[in-house]
Design an enzyme around this catalytic site. Sequence first.
Site, mmCIF file in Angstrom:
data_model
loop_
_atom_site.group_PDB
_atom_site.id
_atom_site.type_symbol
_atom_site.label_atom_id
_atom_site.label_comp_id
_atom_site.label_asym_id
_atom_site.label_seq_id
_atom_site.Cartn_x
_atom_site.Cartn_y
_atom_site.Cartn_z
ATOM 1 N N THR A 13 68.829 36.266 42.253
ATOM 2 C CA THR A 13 67.524 36.920 42.171
ATOM 3 C C THR A 13 66.925 36.717 40.787
ATOM 4 O O THR A 13 67.630 36.594 39.788
ATOM 5 C CB THR A 13 67.653 38.422 42.477
ATOM 6 O OG1 THR A 13 68.443 39.073 41.465
ATOM 7 C CG2 THR A 13 68.298 38.643 43.839
ATOM 8 N N GLY A 14 65.606 36.662 40.736
ATOM 9 C CA GLY A 14 64.923 36.461 39.464
ATOM 10 C C GLY A 14 65.355 35.186 38.774
ATOM 11 O O GLY A 14 65.684 35.192 37.590
ATOM 12 N N THR A 16 63.681 32.021 38.533
ATOM 13 C CA THR A 16 62.724 30.953 38.270
ATOM 14 C C THR A 16 62.789 30.458 36.832
ATOM 15 O O THR A 16 62.253 29.388 36.515
ATOM 16 C CB THR A 16 61.288 31.414 38.571
ATOM 17 O OG1 THR A 16 60.996 32.586 37.800
ATOM 18 C CG2 THR A 16 61.114 31.723 40.048
ATOM 19 N N GLY A 18 64.994 31.267 32.669
ATOM 20 C CA GLY A 18 65.955 32.024 31.891
ATOM 21 C C GLY A 18 67.381 31.965 32.399
ATOM 22 O O GLY A 18 67.837 30.953 32.929
ATOM 23 N N GLY A 20 68.687 33.436 34.921
ATOM 24 C CA GLY A 20 68.749 33.262 36.367
ATOM 25 C C GLY A 20 68.688 31.801 36.780
ATOM 26 O O GLY A 20 69.453 31.358 37.649
ATOM 27 N N SER A 141 74.163 44.265 30.790
ATOM 28 C CA SER A 141 73.767 43.905 29.427
ATOM 29 C C SER A 141 74.645 44.652 28.438
ATOM 30 O O SER A 141 75.196 45.711 28.763
ATOM 31 C CB SER A 141 72.305 44.278 29.194
ATOM 32 O OG SER A 141 71.961 44.213 27.823
ATOM 33 N N TYR A 154 65.608 51.077 29.603
ATOM 34 C CA TYR A 154 66.265 49.825 29.980
ATOM 35 C C TYR A 154 67.785 49.980 29.937
ATOM 36 O O TYR A 154 68.488 49.588 30.866
ATOM 37 C CB TYR A 154 65.827 48.719 29.026
ATOM 38 C CG TYR A 154 66.596 47.423 29.162
ATOM 39 C CD1 TYR A 154 66.345 46.556 30.216
ATOM 40 C CD2 TYR A 154 67.561 47.055 28.220
ATOM 41 C CE1 TYR A 154 67.038 45.358 30.342
ATOM 42 C CE2 TYR A 154 68.263 45.867 28.339
ATOM 43 C CZ TYR A 154 67.995 45.026 29.400
ATOM 44 O OH TYR A 154 68.689 43.846 29.525
#
Length: 264
Positions: A13-14, A16, A18, A20, A141, A154
């Site tokens: 997921t995510g 497109t 970086g 991911g 993270s 976050y």
Amino acid sequence: MKIDLSGKKALVTGSTEGIGFAIATGLAKAGAEVIINGRKDDKTAKAVEKLKSQLPDATLHGVAADLGTAEGCDKLIKAVPHLDILVNNVGIFGPQDFFDTPDSDWQNFMDVNVMSGVRLSRAYLPGMEKQGWGRVVFLSSESALNIPADMIHYGVTKTAYLALSRGLAKRMAGTGVTVNAVLPGPTLSEGVETMLADQVKESGKSIEDAAKEFVMQARPTSIIQRAAHVDEVANMVVYVASPLSSATTGAALRVDGGVVDSIA
């Protein structure tokens, strides 16, 4: 050591850009069929084209869906009803003082950073259990352990991923399905490059030097004393997604460059 994911279907997921995109690349290089996901059709299609140009023989698909909503998760699940490997990577971040962060921002971060992983794991884990093999990886993270004072919202979402991954690992005990969390530290992704763009322009420094300076200012406990590259994070994820990691589950695997000052 050779990682072979031939015959496995993986969703990142995510993915497109970086971390991911780097994970999707690593999984495809290992032979997996890979689904790339982004919110927008055009950006998702471009990411698939980019990876296809690098790996012409890879089996790749793109599914555009906003995973910050239940409807977006349902759209993705309907398009891809079965998986062997789920990488819950999608996430948003940004500094904001606690007292200036309204409920709506908290809810948005929870929906994207936590509920996307909850919804997709709930959908895909039963199929993995039925077949007796599967891998779920949550991108947490170092901020899950080292809560940043300027991004408390976050940090809370990334700590939630540690609890979720550990709990799901226990829930899937003895099934052949593993669930783990990977904890990157400061990483030189497109988002970080954009954040440092003005500094690079003003100082004339390279992006690597600017990132190193940022790390030493914001995360002075870093042992590698630089930002990681996206491939360095992806390498850990690809390993955890492979059959070679069969005895690793319920783990919080740090790729933080030693930022978190702990031996555990």
